[in-house]
Design a protein around this motif. Sequence first.
Motif, PDB file in Angstrom:
ATOM      1  N   GLU A 188       0.831  -1.207   0.000  1.00 37.57           N
ATOM      2  CA  GLU A 188       0.000   0.000   0.000  1.00 37.57           C
ATOM      3  C   GLU A 188       0.867   1.260   0.000  1.00 37.57           C
ATOM      4  O   GLU A 188       0.579   2.225  -0.707  1.00 37.57           O
ATOM      5  CB  GLU A 188      -0.925  -0.002   1.202  1.00 37.57           C
TER       6      GLU A 188
ATOM      7  N   GLU B 146       3.993   1.581  -1.066  1.00 35.60           N
ATOM      8  CA  GLU B 146       4.652   1.736  -2.361  1.00 35.60           C
ATOM      9  C   GLU B 146       3.710   2.370  -3.377  1.00 35.60           C
ATOM     10  O   GLU B 146       4.098   3.274  -4.115  1.00 35.60           O
ATOM     11  CB  GLU B 146       5.129   0.378  -2.880  1.00 35.60           C
ATOM     12  N   GLU B 147       2.461   1.908  -3.393  1.00 35.02           N
ATOM     13  CA  GLU B 147       1.486   2.460  -4.332  1.00 35.02           C
ATOM     14  C   GLU B 147       1.217   3.932  -4.060  1.00 35.02           C
ATOM     15  O   GLU B 147       1.191   4.753  -4.976  1.00 35.02           O
ATOM     16  CB  GLU B 147       0.179   1.663  -4.263  1.00 35.02           C
ATOM     17  N   LYS B 148       1.026   4.273  -2.780  1.00 32.24           N
ATOM     18  CA  LYS B 148       0.753   5.668  -2.412  1.00 32.24           C
ATOM     19  C   LYS B 148       1.913   6.588  -2.792  1.00 32.24           C
ATOM     20  O   LYS B 148       1.711   7.665  -3.362  1.00 32.24           O
ATOM     21  CB  LYS B 148       0.513   5.786  -0.903  1.00 32.24           C
TER      22      LYS B 148
ATOM     23  N   LYS C  42       4.504   6.077  -4.932  1.00 32.35           N
ATOM     24  CA  LYS C  42       4.771   6.163  -6.367  1.00 32.35           C
ATOM     25  C   LYS C  42       3.673   6.950  -7.073  1.00 32.35           C
ATOM     26  O   LYS C  42       3.922   7.661  -8.034  1.00 32.35           O
ATOM     27  CB  LYS C  42       4.931   4.764  -6.954  1.00 32.35           C
ATOM     28  N   LYS C  43       2.440   6.854  -6.560  1.00 32.85           N
ATOM     29  CA  LYS C  43       1.336   7.635  -7.130  1.00 32.85           C
ATOM     30  C   LYS C  43       1.558   9.136  -6.866  1.00 32.85           C
ATOM     31  O   LYS C  43       1.304   9.974  -7.732  1.00 32.85           O
ATOM     32  CB  LYS C  43       0.015   7.170  -6.509  1.00 32.85           C
ATOM     33  N   SER C  44       2.040   9.453  -5.675  1.00 30.01           N
ATOM     34  CA  SER C  44       2.257  10.872  -5.343  1.00 30.01           C
ATOM     35  C   SER C  44       3.434  11.464  -6.123  1.00 30.01           C
ATOM     36  O   SER C  44       3.501  12.673  -6.322  1.00 30.01           O
ATOM     37  CB  SER C  44       2.480  11.040  -3.844  1.00 30.01           C
TER      38      SER C  44
ATOM     39  N   ASN D 281       4.070  10.785  -9.290  1.00 31.53           N
ATOM     40  CA  ASN D 281       3.644  11.013 -10.686  1.00 31.53           C
ATOM     41  C   ASN D 281       2.674  12.124 -10.811  1.00 31.53           C
ATOM     42  O   ASN D 281       2.400  13.011 -10.381  1.00 31.53           O
ATOM     43  CB  ASN D 281       3.004   9.763 -11.264  1.00 31.53           C
TER      44      ASN D 281
END
Length: 69
Positions: A59, A61-63, A65-67, A69
Amino acid sequence: INMNKKILNYLIFIIIASILLYFARNNYKEFNINKAISACVLAQSQTSENFNKELAKKECEEKIKKSLN
């Protein structure tokens, strides 16, 4: 002739410094992402009653990496 040599030395310094900064930025980017993920997992472990390390890491890592981009 002496002035041209100073300008040439200055330009060489700027080019080398720019190349070094580019490589340093790329090398430490991954390090900073890993530190942010570790901090996120640690925060989740302290605030969550049902803590699953692998799920929390995914979770985070997703948060992160999303922030970026």
